[in-house]
Design a protein around this motif. Sequence first.
Motif, PDB file in Angstrom:
ATOM      1  N   ILE A 473       0.840  -1.213   0.000  1.00 18.70           N
ATOM      2  CA  ILE A 473       0.000   0.000   0.000  1.00 18.70           C
ATOM      3  C   ILE A 473       0.864   1.248   0.000  1.00 18.70           C
ATOM      4  O   ILE A 473       0.602   2.217  -0.736  1.00 18.70           O
ATOM      5  CB  ILE A 473      -0.938  -0.023   1.223  1.00 18.70           C
ATOM      6  N   ARG A 474       1.923   1.238   0.790  1.00 11.24           N
ATOM      7  CA  ARG A 474       2.819   2.390   0.861  1.00 11.24           C
ATOM      8  C   ARG A 474       3.526   2.623  -0.470  1.00 11.24           C
ATOM      9  O   ARG A 474       3.655   3.762  -0.939  1.00 11.24           O
ATOM     10  CB  ARG A 474       3.840   2.165   1.976  1.00 11.24           C
ATOM     11  N   GLU A 477       1.104   4.021  -3.128  1.00  7.16           N
ATOM     12  CA  GLU A 477       0.837   5.442  -2.915  1.00  7.16           C
ATOM     13  C   GLU A 477       1.986   6.312  -3.399  1.00  7.16           C
ATOM     14  O   GLU A 477       1.774   7.437  -3.860  1.00  7.16           O
ATOM     15  CB  GLU A 477       0.575   5.700  -1.434  1.00  7.16           C
ATOM     16  N   PRO A 481       0.334   6.675  -7.660  1.00  4.59           N
ATOM     17  CA  PRO A 481      -0.706   7.325  -6.856  1.00  4.59           C
ATOM     18  C   PRO A 481      -2.097   7.290  -7.484  1.00  4.59           C
ATOM     19  O   PRO A 481      -3.095   7.392  -6.771  1.00  4.59           O
ATOM     20  CB  PRO A 481      -0.191   8.769  -6.735  1.00  4.59           C
ATOM     21  N   ASP A 484      -5.690   2.345  -7.645  1.00  9.21           N
ATOM     22  CA  ASP A 484      -6.474   2.044  -6.455  1.00  9.21           C
ATOM     23  C   ASP A 484      -5.860   0.844  -5.728  1.00  9.21           C
ATOM     24  O   ASP A 484      -5.916  -0.277  -6.232  1.00  9.21           O
ATOM     25  CB  ASP A 484      -7.910   1.725  -6.853  1.00  9.21           C
ATOM     26  N   PRO A 485      -5.245   1.038  -4.556  1.00  4.98           N
ATOM     27  CA  PRO A 485      -4.606  -0.088  -3.853  1.00  4.98           C
ATOM     28  C   PRO A 485      -5.564  -1.238  -3.562  1.00  4.98           C
ATOM     29  O   PRO A 485      -5.174  -2.409  -3.662  1.00  4.98           O
ATOM     30  CB  PRO A 485      -4.089   0.553  -2.556  1.00  4.98           C
TER      31      PRO A 485
END
Length: 577
Positions: A473-474, A477, A481, A484-485
Motif C-alpha cells: 500500500i505504501r 501510494e 498514486p 487504487d490499492p
Amino acid sequence: MAPDNETAVAELPAEKDGQGAASAPAASLEPPPTDNKTENEQSYPTGVRLFMIGFGLCLAVICSNLDRSILGVATPQITTEFNSLGDIGWYGSAYLLTSCCSQMFFGKVYAHFSAKWTFLSALAIFEVGSILCAAAPDSDCLIVGRAVAGLGATGISTGALLIISRSMPVSRRPKYTAMIGAAMGVTLVIAPFLGGVLTDRVTWRWCFWINLPLGGVTLLITFFLVHIPQESGQNEAVLWFQFAQKMDLVGNTILLPCLVCLLLALQWGGTTYAWNSWRCILLLCIFAVLFLVWAYVEARGGDNSTVPRRLLKMRSILAATWFAFCLFGMLFVQTYYVPIYFQVAMGDSAYQAGIKMLATTAAMTVFFPITGVMTTATGYYVPSMIAGSVASAVASGLMVRFRVNTSTAFWAVALVLAGMGFGLAGQQCMMVPQTILEGDDIALGTSVVMFAETLSGSVFLAVCENLFETRLIRELEFRAPNADPAYVIASGASGLRAAMSRLYDAQTVDNIIESFVAALQPVWTVAVVLAALSVLGSLATEWVSVKGKDGKDGKNGKNKQDKSSVEDGPLNETAAA
C-alpha cells in the motif's frame, strides 16, 4: 553405579544360602535379558516387509507434503478466482495452525495408543480435509478445509517418523529418515510442476483431488503390511478423567484459542485494523493471558503435560527445537512468496513458476540422500545442520536482491543454494530426539520439534502477509498514486500485468509491478533473519553419534548409556559369579 553395587550385593548372599536359593535367582535373572534381546532383534522387519513399510511411509509423506507445497504455485490463481489476496496468509496459516495445535497432542496419542491405528485415523482426517478444499465454493470454505487437512497431516508426519523408530535400530534410522526426506524432496520437485500443470491446464482444485488416490494406496499398504507390537500401557482401559489427564486435554484446549488470537492480531494489525485499535490490543492481551495459563498448566502437569519439563531441560532438544523453528519458518516464507515474485515480476504463469522452482526442489532431492549417507557413515548429524543453516542464510541474502530485471543466473543460484541448505539440514533436527531419547519419549520429543516447525510457519506467514500488504500500500501510494490499492490487491498476483493493463497506462502498470517487487523486500529480510538464527541452534546441538559409544545400535545419548550400564552390568556380574 550405586544401583549396580546394590544389585550385586543383593544377589551374592542368595547364592551362599544353598543350591535352591542360588538357582532361583539365576533362573529369574539370566534368561529374560537374553530372550528379550533376541525378541527385540527379531521384531525388526527385514527384506520385502521392511521395504514395503518404507514405501508406505514415503507415500504418506508424499501425500501430506504434496498438499503443503503444491499450494504455493496455485495460490495466485486461487486469490484471483476468489478475489482474496488478503487471505494468502490464511491458506497456509490455517493448515499450519491446526498442525501446530495438534502436534504435541498427537505425540501423546502415539505414546499411549496403537501407532498403526492412530496413523490411519490421521490419514482419514487428512483425506476429508482434501475433499473440503477441492470442493470449496469460496475462500472461507477453502480455509476450513485447509485447517482439517492440517490436523490430519500432523498425525501423518509424526507417525511416519515414529514408525521408523520402532521398525529398526537407531544406527539404521538415518538412511530411512533420509529416504523420508528424499520423498519430501521428490514431492517438492513434483509439486510446483504438477501444481502449475493442474492449475493452468485443468483447475487448481485437482491439486487437492489428487490426494485421494495417493491416500488410498497408503491406507491399504499401512493396514495390511505395517505391524507394530504394542508397548506396555497402550490401549489400557482408563476412566475419562484419566484419559483427559494423560492426553493433557486442558492444556491443548487452552493452546488453540491462544494461537488463534496471536495469528489474528498478526494478520489484522497494520492492515485491516490499526495496531492501536481495540481489536488488536484485545487479541494480544487474550493471547498473553492464555499463554501464561497454558504455561502454568504445563508446569503443574509433570510427565502428563504436553511438553514434559524433563525434555525441555535437555540442551539438544531445546537447540533442535529452535533450529526447526527458524529453518522451517524460512522455508515456508520462501515457498509461498517466491512463486508470487515470479508471477508478478516476470509475468510467469503458474506452470512456468513451478518450472523455475525446480531449481530449489531438485537441489533438495539431491542433498537429502547425500545427507543420510553422510550421517550413517560418520555417525554425526550436527555438521550437516551447520552447513545447511549457513547455506540457507546465504541463499536468503541473495533473495533480498531480487528485482524486476534480476538475471536468470542470479535467481537460479539463490534457489539452488536454498534447496541445498534445506536438503542438508531439514531432516537432521528430526534425528536429535530419535538419537538421544528412547521409548515413549521419542514420540514426545519428535512432536516438540515438529511443533516448532509448524508454529513458525503459522506465525511467520501471518507476519509476512502483514508486512507485504502494508509495504505494498505504501509503495503504491508513492509509485502509482493514481492506482487504487484496494483494487490492485483484490486482483491477485496471477496475471496482474494483464489485469492492470486494461485500466491503466503502461507506465502506471510498470510502477505497480515495481511496487509489488519492493513490497516483497521485508519478506526476504524475515527469511534472512530466520536463516541466520538457525545457525545458533545448529551450533548449540550436542555431538552425539547415532552409532553409539561402541559403534553398536541403540545406546547413544547419556540416558541410553546409563540405562545400558544399569541393565547389562549387574546381569553380567551375576552370570560371572
